[in-house]
Motif scaffolding. Structure first.
Motif, PDB file in Angstrom:
ATOM      1  N   HIS A 105      20.301  30.955   7.032  1.00 61.15           N
ATOM      2  CA  HIS A 105      21.765  30.624   6.728  1.00 61.15           C
ATOM      3  C   HIS A 105      22.472  30.496   7.766  1.00 61.15           C
ATOM      4  CE1 HIS A 105      25.949  31.306   5.252  1.00 61.15           C
ATOM      5  NE2 HIS A 105      25.612  31.300   4.122  1.00 61.15           N
TER       6      HIS A 105
ATOM      7  N   VAL B 285      16.493  35.929  -5.456  1.00 65.69           N
ATOM      8  CA  VAL B 285      16.854  36.187  -4.025  1.00 65.69           C
ATOM      9  C   VAL B 285      17.758  37.034  -3.549  1.00 65.69           C
ATOM     10  CG1 VAL B 285      17.129  34.944  -1.785  1.00 65.69           C
ATOM     11  CG2 VAL B 285      15.824  33.647  -3.683  1.00 65.69           C
TER      12      VAL B 285
ATOM     13  N   SER C 194      19.888  39.364  -0.388  1.00 67.67           N
ATOM     14  CA  SER C 194      20.125  39.175   0.828  1.00 67.67           C
ATOM     15  C   SER C 194      20.691  40.345   1.783  1.00 67.67           C
ATOM     16  CB  SER C 194      20.925  38.078   1.160  1.00 67.67           C
ATOM     17  OG  SER C 194      22.278  38.232   0.518  1.00 67.67           O
TER      18      SER C 194
ATOM     19  N   HIS D  78      17.708  36.360   3.781  1.00 68.84           N
ATOM     20  CA  HIS D  78      17.569  36.195   2.319  1.00 68.84           C
ATOM     21  C   HIS D  78      15.964  36.898   2.142  1.00 68.84           C
ATOM     22  CE1 HIS D  78      20.946  33.553   2.546  1.00 68.84           C
ATOM     23  NE2 HIS D  78      21.089  33.885   1.000  1.00 68.84           N
TER      24      HIS D  78
END
Length: 275
Positions: free
Chosen positions: A27, A49, A51, A61
C-alpha cells in the motif's frame, strides 16, 4: 502522474502447505508528493485481510491461510497520483550536527548494512563541513550509477554489500544499500525506500518492486534519490514505505507449515493513465 499499479505475487507448492502467515507491504504511503486514490487487495484462497501500521508508519496487510493449499495468490491494485519533488534548499554539511541525535536509527548499522567504512569501500571522499549537502548527495547518486551495472539476477536479497562492491553488478536494492552505507558512514542520515517506478519514463527497475534512498537534508527534510537511475526522485516514482534497509519494507514476507518449497512468480505493471 496518475498511475494504476497491478502487483501480483504467486507461490506454488508441489505438496499442500498450511498455516501460511504473510505480511504484505504494497500500500503506497500518502505524503506531500503522492496521494492514494484507491487500493484493493485480493487473496486466493479467499481469506479475511487485516492491517496495521508499523513503527515507521508503513501500512501492512496480514494474510493468514489456515487451510491446506498448493497456491497462494496475492493481487494488489492501486490508483495513485504523484507530484514533482520540491527542489532542496542549500544546506552545509555541518548543519546536520543539530539533527543527528533525533535521527540515530538512520545512522547506525542495520541487518543488511553492518558497521563498516563504506565510504572507503566504495572509494568516496568525505565532504568538507562547509560543502553543500544536496550537491554532495546528488553527486554520490551519479557516482554509484556510473560505477555499477544494473544486472537483473546478479544478486538477490541475501547478497552481502561487500559482494556488490567487488562484482560491480546488481539490482536496485544493491544500489540503495550501497548509498545507505556510504551516507551513514559519513554521518548523513539515510533510509531505504520501497516502491515502484514507471517504465515509460525510460527508467530501469519497473519489472518488479523498485528501491531507492531518502536522505535527510536540513531545511528540506527527507529527499529521495535513485542511484539505479541517476536521478533525484520524480513523478515516475511511487513510494510504498521506508525503513532501515530492505528487511523493514520487503513487499511480502512470511512463513508456512509444510515440507515443500514454494515457487515464486511476481508480476508488476505500472500504467500512466494520462498517456
Amino acid at each position: 502522474m496518475r498511475a494504476e499499479i497491478r502487483h501480483v505475487t504467486e507461490y506454488r507448492y508441489q505438496e499442500p502447505v498450511w498455516d501460511s502467515f504473510n505480511e504484505v507491504r504494497l500500500h503506497p504511503i500518502r505524503d506531500e508528493r503522492q496521494n492514494v486514490l484507491a487500493f484493493d487487495i485480493s487473496v486466493t484462497p479467499d481469506v479475511p485481510v487485516s492491517s496495521h501500521r508499523d513503527y515507521f508508519g508503513n501500512l501492512i496487510h496480514h494474510v493468514h491461510v489456515h487451510e491446506r493449499h498448493t497456491l497462494l495468490r496475492i493481487e494488489a491494485r492501486t490508483l495513485v497520483v504523484t507530484y514533482p519533488s520540491r527542489a532542496p534548499v542549500p544546506a552545509r554539511v555541518d548543519s546536520l550536527d543539530d539533527h543527528r541525535a533525533e535521527l540515530t536509527e538512520f545512522l547506525i548499522a542495520s541487518p543488511r548494512i553492518p558497521t563498516g567504512r563504506w565510504a572507503d569501500v566504495f572509494s568516496v571522499t568525505a565532504p568538507l563541513r562547509g560543502d553543500d549537502l544536496p550537491t554532495f548527495v546528488l553527486e554520490l547518486t551519479r557516482m554509484l550509477y556510473r560505477r555499477f551495472k544494473y544486472t537483473p539476477g546478479a544478486t538477490d536479497v541475501r547478497t552481502p554489500l561487500t559482494d556488490f562492491a567487488a562484482s560491480g553488478r546488481g539490482v536496485c536494492q544493491d544500489y540503495a544499500h550501497a548509498m545507505l552505507g556510504i551516507c551513514r558512514s559519513l554521518g548523513i542520515p539515510a533510509r531505504y525506500v520501497s516502491g515502484y517506478i514507471y517504465a515509460g519514463a525510460d527508467f530501469v527497475g519497473a519489472e518488479a518492486s523498485h528501491a531507492w534512498v531518502e536522505v535527510f537534508l536540513p531545511g528540506t527534510g527527507w529527499m529521495g534519490y535513485d542511484p539505479t537511475n541517476n536521478t533525484a526522485v520524480v513523478e515516475a516514482h511511487v513510494k510504498i514505505g521506508h525503513g532501515r534497509d530492505y528487511g523493514d519494507v520487503s513487499p511480502i514476507s512470511g512463513s508456512y507449515h509444510g515440507s515443500t518449497r514454494g515457487v515464486l512468480d511476481v508480476e508488476v505493471k505500472v500504467y500512466d493513465q494520462q498517456q
